[in-house]
Design a protein around this motif. Sequence first.
Motif, PDB file in Angstrom:
ATOM      1  N   GLY A   1      67.333  78.904  37.448  1.00 23.82           N
ATOM      2  CA  GLY A   1      67.235  80.313  37.788  1.00 23.82           C
ATOM      3  C   GLY A   1      67.255  81.192  36.555  1.00 23.82           C
ATOM      4  N   LYS A   2      66.674  82.391  36.691  1.00 23.18           N
ATOM      5  CA  LYS A   2      66.635  83.359  35.596  1.00 23.18           C
ATOM      6  C   LYS A   2      66.675  84.764  36.188  1.00 23.18           C
ATOM      7  CE  LYS A   2      63.896  84.679  31.501  1.00 23.18           C
ATOM      8  NZ  LYS A   2      63.785  86.117  31.772  1.00 23.18           N
ATOM      9  N   THR A   3      67.471  85.619  35.591  1.00 23.13           N
ATOM     10  CA  THR A   3      67.561  87.007  36.021  1.00 23.13           C
ATOM     11  C   THR A   3      66.651  87.877  35.164  1.00 23.13           C
ATOM     12  OG1 THR A   3      69.837  86.727  36.766  1.00 23.13           O
ATOM     13  CG2 THR A   3      69.109  88.967  36.354  1.00 23.13           C
ATOM     14  N   LEU A   4      65.822  88.717  35.816  1.00 21.50           N
ATOM     15  CA  LEU A   4      64.992  89.683  35.104  1.00 21.50           C
ATOM     16  C   LEU A   4      65.866  90.919  34.874  1.00 21.50           C
ATOM     17  CD1 LEU A   4      62.978  87.693  36.431  1.00 21.50           C
ATOM     18  CD2 LEU A   4      61.373  89.582  36.585  1.00 21.50           C
TER      19      LEU A   4
ATOM     20  N   HIS B   1      66.637  87.935  40.660  1.00 21.02           N
ATOM     21  CA  HIS B   1      66.942  86.585  40.183  1.00 21.02           C
ATOM     22  C   HIS B   1      65.908  85.638  40.778  1.00 21.02           C
ATOM     23  CE1 HIS B   1      69.667  83.725  38.263  1.00 21.02           C
ATOM     24  NE2 HIS B   1      69.496  82.933  39.296  1.00 21.02           N
ATOM     25  N   VAL B   2      65.229  84.882  39.932  1.00 20.60           N
ATOM     26  CA  VAL B   2      64.120  84.027  40.357  1.00 20.60           C
ATOM     27  C   VAL B   2      64.422  82.578  39.998  1.00 20.60           C
ATOM     28  CG1 VAL B   2      61.670  83.501  40.040  1.00 20.60           C
ATOM     29  CG2 VAL B   2      62.422  85.877  40.123  1.00 20.60           C
TER      30      VAL B   2
ATOM     31  N   ARG C   1      60.616  81.060  43.444  1.00 23.89           N
ATOM     32  CA  ARG C   1      61.092  81.758  44.637  1.00 23.89           C
ATOM     33  C   ARG C   1      62.195  82.718  44.227  1.00 23.89           C
ATOM     34  NH1 ARG C   1      64.591  82.098  48.889  1.00 23.89           N
ATOM     35  NH2 ARG C   1      63.715  82.129  51.002  1.00 23.89           N
ATOM     36  N   ALA C   2      62.079  83.954  44.690  1.00 21.72           N
ATOM     37  CA  ALA C   2      63.107  84.945  44.400  1.00 21.72           C
ATOM     38  C   ALA C   2      64.322  84.695  45.279  1.00 21.72           C
ATOM     39  CB  ALA C   2      62.567  86.347  44.642  1.00 21.72           C
ATOM     40  N   VAL C   3      65.494  84.997  44.744  1.00 24.52           N
ATOM     41  CA  VAL C   3      66.729  84.918  45.514  1.00 24.52           C
ATOM     42  C   VAL C   3      66.814  86.173  46.372  1.00 24.52           C
ATOM     43  CG1 VAL C   3      69.238  84.803  45.404  1.00 24.52           C
ATOM     44  CG2 VAL C   3      67.859  83.554  43.733  1.00 24.52           C
TER      45      VAL C   3
ATOM     46  N   VAL D   1      70.587  78.240  47.601  1.00 24.02           N
ATOM     47  CA  VAL D   1      69.770  78.316  48.817  1.00 24.02           C
ATOM     48  C   VAL D   1      68.306  78.529  48.455  1.00 24.02           C
ATOM     49  CG1 VAL D   1      69.372  79.615  50.942  1.00 24.02           C
ATOM     50  CG2 VAL D   1      71.714  79.167  50.177  1.00 24.02           C
ATOM     51  N   ALA D   2      68.035  79.411  47.476  1.00 23.53           N
ATOM     52  CA  ALA D   2      66.652  79.671  47.075  1.00 23.53           C
ATOM     53  C   ALA D   2      66.002  78.420  46.485  1.00 23.53           C
ATOM     54  CB  ALA D   2      66.617  80.814  46.058  1.00 23.53           C
ATOM     55  N   ALA D   3      66.756  77.665  45.676  1.00 21.23           N
ATOM     56  CA  ALA D   3      66.215  76.438  45.089  1.00 21.23           C
ATOM     57  C   ALA D   3      65.894  75.411  46.171  1.00 21.23           C
ATOM     58  CB  ALA D   3      67.213  75.855  44.086  1.00 21.23           C
ATOM     59  N   ARG D   4      66.757  75.316  47.166  1.00 21.96           N
ATOM     60  CA  ARG D   4      66.529  74.375  48.260  1.00 21.96           C
ATOM     61  C   ARG D   4      65.248  74.743  49.022  1.00 21.96           C
ATOM     62  NH1 ARG D   4      71.516  74.722  51.255  1.00 21.96           N
ATOM     63  NH2 ARG D   4      72.407  73.756  49.404  1.00 21.96           N
TER      64      ARG D   4
END
Length: 355
Positions: A108-111, A125-126, A141-143, A151-154
Amino acid sequence: MAGIFRISFQGLPDPRTGNARRHALLDVLTIALTASICGAESCVDFATFARDRRALFEEFLDLPGGLPSHDTFSRVFRLLDPVAFSRCFQQFLDHLGEDGAGVLAIDGKTLRRSFDRAAGRSALHVVSAFASGARMIVGQRAVAAGENEIVAARALLELFDLKGVLVTGDALHAQERTAQTILERGGDWLFPLKDNRPALRAEVERYFADPATVLAAPHVTTDADHGRIEVRRHWVSYDVAWLASERRFPDEAVLPGLKILGLVERTVTSPDGRTTATRTLYLSSAALEPKTLARAVRAHWSIEAAVHWVLDTAFDEDRARNRKDHGPENLATLRKLALNVVRAANNQDSIRLRR
């Protein structure tokens, strides 16, 4: 490449209505992608780039409404459905022949500048999926609000056929449901074991520290850079049955499919002679040997150097200020698309020089 782009994105729904559609959606996206590849970082940059290269774009675009303004670029990226845009992104990769085999790193990475204080919206956060062998971003996928990175990664992993793929992630992804999702999609998982699973970590640390534990010789790698020497030793153990039979972790269920325990010891000697040593534990559903564990661990960290660092330094992503509606997420997808196209130019130049 232009033909592949048009085939992949021609089915993307246009969210605009009325006179707002006088610029063809594919023309707007083609200009934005080309501009992004060449260094443009904002919708104002896209419009300026189009104006300065008008003759070039008129060679292969119809441009019935003339050149789009920066407001047009902004409106398109604010209104585009990010799920549909990401789906077209995936189709583009499929046409390029990317099969995702090897190691798939998720992170994940935060813009940081995408927050909107007036609207009460925090920074986007993507979660990205990076095929380290091909050095391509294969999905994001964006959180969503009320979600977290796990959850977003899943949800992102559920989009892939993971047959033959080893999925790697940070320790926070060492979750039972995430591991099960990867196995159900045909893949294997590799996660570090850290403080988010304290009881299990303590047991595995004791196991490796026990003089009675018999381990094969480690695989050793050495790197030297700017007078700094880094030595990494990698051990694996296939003795995992005791975790289920002799120990119980009611709040930390042993991950499904577990086949190995891994240990990586990293010793760094700085130019002034000071030495530091760290140890990281790993769990995996793949029966890795010490050498393949070393490769997989190294492959995972490539997402930091080959994606996050490049997006921040070459694409200046951390200072991107688009904040409205779907703009931040869609422009993040555009930057990753541009990075993949730049990487497809298979030469030895840096990303900056290729652009």
